[in-house]
Design an enzyme around this catalytic site. Structure first.
Site, short mmCIF file in Angstrom:
data_model
loop_
_atom_site.label_atom_id
_atom_site.label_comp_id
_atom_site.label_asym_id
_atom_site.label_seq_id
_atom_site.Cartn_x
_atom_site.Cartn_y
_atom_site.Cartn_z
N CYS A 13 75.52 65.78 65.99
CA CYS A 13 76.53 66.71 66.47
C CYS A 13 75.85 67.98 66.98
O CYS A 13 74.78 68.37 66.50
CB CYS A 13 77.46 67.14 65.34
SG CYS A 13 78.26 65.77 64.52
N ARG A 64 71.51 65.73 72.69
CA ARG A 64 71.30 65.46 71.26
C ARG A 64 71.93 64.13 70.85
O ARG A 64 71.60 63.60 69.79
CB ARG A 64 71.94 66.59 70.42
CG ARG A 64 71.22 67.91 70.56
CD ARG A 64 72.06 69.04 69.98
NE ARG A 64 72.24 68.92 68.55
CZ ARG A 64 71.48 69.52 67.64
NH1 ARG A 64 70.47 70.27 68.02
NH2 ARG A 64 71.72 69.38 66.36
N TRP A 124 78.71 63.21 66.82
CA TRP A 124 78.01 61.94 66.63
C TRP A 124 78.58 61.38 65.33
O TRP A 124 78.33 61.92 64.25
CB TRP A 124 76.51 62.20 66.53
CG TRP A 124 75.65 60.99 66.58
CD1 TRP A 124 75.30 60.28 67.71
CD2 TRP A 124 75.00 60.35 65.48
NE1 TRP A 124 74.48 59.25 67.37
CE2 TRP A 124 74.28 59.25 66.00
CE3 TRP A 124 74.96 60.57 64.11
CZ2 TRP A 124 73.53 58.41 65.22
CZ3 TRP A 124 74.22 59.73 63.32
CH2 TRP A 124 73.51 58.66 63.87
N ASN A 132 78.45 70.57 62.17
CA ASN A 132 77.35 69.60 62.26
C ASN A 132 76.79 69.44 60.87
O ASN A 132 76.44 70.43 60.24
CB ASN A 132 76.27 70.13 63.22
CG ASN A 132 75.00 69.31 63.17
OD1 ASN A 132 75.02 68.14 62.82
ND2 ASN A 132 73.88 69.92 63.54
N GLU A 140 55.03 51.62 69.20
CA GLU A 140 55.76 52.61 69.98
C GLU A 140 56.40 51.94 71.21
O GLU A 140 57.55 52.24 71.56
CB GLU A 140 54.82 53.76 70.39
CG GLU A 140 55.42 54.81 71.29
CD GLU A 140 56.68 55.49 70.74
OE1 GLU A 140 57.02 55.31 69.57
OE2 GLU A 140 57.35 56.17 71.54
N LYS A 163 60.47 51.90 72.00
CA LYS A 163 61.05 52.41 73.25
C LYS A 163 62.00 51.40 73.87
O LYS A 163 63.10 51.73 74.28
CB LYS A 163 59.95 52.71 74.28
CG LYS A 163 59.17 53.96 74.16
CD LYS A 163 59.85 55.25 74.48
CE LYS A 163 60.53 55.80 73.26
NZ LYS A 163 59.76 56.64 72.39
N GLU A 202 65.22 51.02 71.82
CA GLU A 202 66.20 52.11 71.81
C GLU A 202 66.90 52.32 73.14
O GLU A 202 68.08 52.64 73.16
CB GLU A 202 65.62 53.42 71.26
CG GLU A 202 64.58 54.11 72.09
CD GLU A 202 64.17 55.46 71.48
OE1 GLU A 202 63.04 55.86 71.69
OE2 GLU A 202 65.00 56.12 70.81
N HIS A 236 50.95 34.07 60.89
CA HIS A 236 51.43 34.06 59.51
C HIS A 236 52.96 34.08 59.45
O HIS A 236 53.53 34.37 58.40
CB HIS A 236 50.84 35.25 58.74
CG HIS A 236 49.35 35.15 58.58
ND1 HIS A 236 48.75 34.23 57.76
CD2 HIS A 236 48.35 35.82 59.20
CE1 HIS A 236 47.43 34.36 57.85
NE2 HIS A 236 47.17 35.31 58.74
N LYS A 281 69.26 62.68 69.75
CA LYS A 281 67.92 63.24 69.95
C LYS A 281 67.41 63.89 68.67
O LYS A 281 66.25 63.74 68.31
CB LYS A 281 67.99 64.27 71.08
CG LYS A 281 66.67 64.96 71.38
CD LYS A 281 65.71 64.00 72.02
CE LYS A 281 64.38 64.64 72.40
NZ LYS A 281 63.38 63.58 72.70
O1 M6R Z 1 62.18 65.39 66.55
P1 M6R Z 1 61.40 64.33 65.81
O2 M6R Z 1 60.08 64.06 66.44
O3 M6R Z 1 61.24 64.66 64.37
O4 M6R Z 1 62.26 63.03 65.92
C1 M6R Z 1 61.86 61.87 65.22
C2 M6R Z 1 62.59 60.65 65.70
O5 M6R Z 1 63.97 60.79 65.48
C3 M6R Z 1 62.35 60.40 67.18
O6 M6R Z 1 60.99 60.25 67.46
C4 M6R Z 1 63.08 59.12 67.63
O7 M6R Z 1 62.49 58.01 67.04
C5 M6R Z 1 63.05 59.02 69.15
N1 M6R Z 1 64.35 58.72 69.64
C6 M6R Z 1 62.15 57.96 69.65
O8 M6R Z 1 62.16 57.86 71.03
#
Ligand code: M6R
Length: 590
Positions: free
Chosen positions: A2, A27, A69, A93, A463, A467, A470, A486, A585
């Protein structure tokens, strides 16, 4: 998560609130609303995008806005904020953990609720406690809350006034040409507030008579310093045209250059004694930041010979951690506001550990909580998917690892001077994009993808998988190449895509063996490497040549085609990369 915004202005504030909500969109949210106090209180709240509010206009200079959110109650018009009661309107929030008990109590006193949210209990409490003192009623109400909150409240009886309060969720107050504001974050105030002050847990903000005043939990006045908003956070909201994620990937070389310059100016003397004496370290972070922490662990263990225990911050909080006074804990967070990472840092400090923060926001809560902070200069990152901040986190962590090597061995590692080639290397990695376009076209219908790596390449594989999950909504798993047989090999069948990152010479053959296992079961193999011979000798049906840098620096550039691949997969699948499903975010609740 939020986002809240509040405004008190001489002019009508509806437009400013709407623009503020637009800036909070990044966000992550699923509904939005605005309340404006004119002659009466006007409220408009809707499920879906902020643009659903564009037809709403109400005259009045005092108002609040919200992007929701959903946590308690599905996304719906009724559950959207602001919530109202007895002439008060509130945006929130956070999570009220004891809301069920409070709701039962209020219902027992005859209150009728119009939403399923935890937030509505707060406005009902405020209305109940109001005896003529606006600030006092808010203070009494939040005194009943367990959990986290950043709230902004307006009241029909107090035009030109706004009260805000915070615990564990971020809240800033800002002064600008358009009025006086409170907001969940600084980037959302960029361009409208020139000076900002942060509220701390337990504090209140009261805007009245054209002034912003802060109070402590006992409602004693506080004196706060307003600071100028950082230049690099300005303009973030106007970087538009196309998608932010694409623009942010394009910015990686610039972000790396700026970050390196700021690291070179950084004085490590305040932590020299601690780093010299470090016998064991911890690294904690969430999501993408956790993957950069994994690279840090590998680098420090290999180069400085110091063991590093790496945890996701959410796990670290609840483990009987052995962390203690001799330890150094590195907490990594782009936003510096991630609830789990903050709690991990607080826990570490409470046990006497020395906390080093790596963050993109120098004024963040994490930076304030740490003993020593490295601020990357990625600039505002708006897309939910972290890209340029990851590359900059890696740079900061490699730089820190190099300092550790220096303090331990009296010399910098061989690759230290090559950090200045990273920006150029990142640009060169973008030469892979046209091939990556073809790969995305080829795999756009894939239902699942494995990402393989060994050693530090495993962090990159993880990573890459995160990506694509998400933003392209494709199931993906980052997996150690040697572990495939395995168990996970069972899923490989005709056409199953497997992407392998292989940038360490001593492991090239091992990675190739894993690809051979995939290929012989009909899988579709993709290989990313900087070694031409590895690509030439590979059984992969699709390969891509990465730029050459010293191997310890490769994670910073080898991830770039994977970031771009996820973006392209998302576009090919008709999705919006800046607004991934269910994600926010800034994850400011546990
Ligand atoms: O602001 P932060 O780096 O602490 O955020 C951590 C995660 O929430 C953030 O990296 C999240 O995994 C991203 N959406 C990945 O792209």
């Amino acid at each position: 998560m939020c986002g809240i915004i509040g405004c008190v202005s001489d002019k009508d504030c509806c437009g400013a609130l709407y623009d503020g909500l637009k800036r909070l969109e990044y966000r992550g949210y699923d509904s939005a609303g605005i309340a404006v106090l004119g002659k009466t209180l006007s409220v408009c709240k809707k499920k879906g995008g902020v643009s659903n509010l564009s037809g709403f206009y109400a005259a009045g200079g005092t108002g609040i806005g919200h992007t929701r959110w959903a946590t308690h109650g599905a996304p719906s018009d009724a559950n959207a904020h602001p919530h109202t009661s007895g002439g008060f309107a509130l945006v929130h929030n956070g999570i009220v953990e004891n809301y069920a008990a409070l709701k039962e109590e209020l219902e027992g006193e005859g209150e009728v609720f119009s939403s399923e949210t935890d937030s509505e209990v707060i406005v009902k409490l405020i209305a109940r406690y109001f005896e003529g003192d606006f600030l006092g009623a808010v203070a009494r109400a939040v005194g009943r809350l367990e959990g986290s909150y950043a709230i902004a409240v307006i009241c029909e009886k107090f035009p030109g006034e706004l009260v805000a309060a915070k615990k564990k969720s971020p809240l800033v107050a800002g002064e600008g040409r358009g009025g006086l504001f409170v907001c969940s974050d600084i980037p959302a105030l960029s361009g409208i507030a020139d000076y900002i002050a942060k509220a701390e847990d337990g504090e209140f903000v009261h805007i009245a008579k054209g002034e912003i005043n802060f109070y402590d939990r006992a409602l004693r006045p506080l004196s706060k310093t307003f600071f100028r908003t950082q230049e690099e956070l300005r303009g973030a909201a106007v970087a538009g045209g196309g998608y932010f994620m694409r623009a942010e990937i394009a910015e990686i070389p610039r972000a790396l250059s700026d970050t390196l310059s700021s690291l070179e100016d950084k004085d490590f003397a305040p932590c020299a004694r601690i780093l010299r004496g470090a016998k064991r370290m911890f690294a904690v972070a969430c999501g993408t930041a956790y993957h950069s922490a994994l690279v840090f662990r590998d680098t420090v263990e290999r180069e400085a010979g110091i063991p590093v225990v790496c945890h996701t911050a959410g796990e670290f909080r609840y483990r009987p951690a052995l962390v203690g006074p001799q330890d150094v804990v590195v907490a990594v967070s782009q936003s510096g506001e991630t609830a789990d990472t903050l709690e991990a840092a607080y826990l570490a400090r409470s046990r006497g550990a020395f906390v080093i923060a790596v963050t993109n926001i120098g004024s963040s809560t994490l930076a304030a909580a740490a003993d020593f902070t490295l601020v990357m200069r990625a600039g505002a990152e708006i897309a939910v998917a972290a890209t340029k901040s990851y590359n900059c986190q890696l740079l900061c962590l490699l730089y820190l690892a190099a300092q550790l090597v220096f303090f331990k061995k009296d010399r910098f590692p061989d690759w230290f001077s090559a950090l200045s080639s990273l920006a150029e290397g990142a640009s060169a990695a973008m030469d892979c994009f046209s091939e990556t376009d073809r790969l995305a076209d080829c795999l756009k219908k894939a239902r699942a993808i494995y990402y393989l790596g060994r050693g530090t390449d495993l962090c990159t594989a993880r990573e890459g998988a995160l990506k694509v999950k998400e933003i392209a909504c494709v199931f993906a798993e980052g997996y150690p190449a040697g572990e495939l047989k395995h168990g996970s090999l069972a899923l490989v069948e005709e056409g199953f895509p497997v992407i392998c990152v292989s940038t360490q010479k001593n492991l090239l053959k091992k990675s190739e063996n894993a690809l051979a296992e995939v290929r012989s079961r009909g899988g579709f193999c993709v290989l990313f490497s900087q070694y031409r011979e590895a690509l030439a000798d590979s059984c992969a049906q699709f390969s891509c040549l990465l730029p050459i840098l010293p191997e310890p620096l490769m994670p910073v550039v080898s991830v770039i085609p994977l970031q771009y691949f996820a973006y392209k997969m998302c576009i090919e699948r008709g999705l919006d990369p800046d607004k991934p499903r269910n994600l926010a975010k800034s994850v400011t609740v546990e």
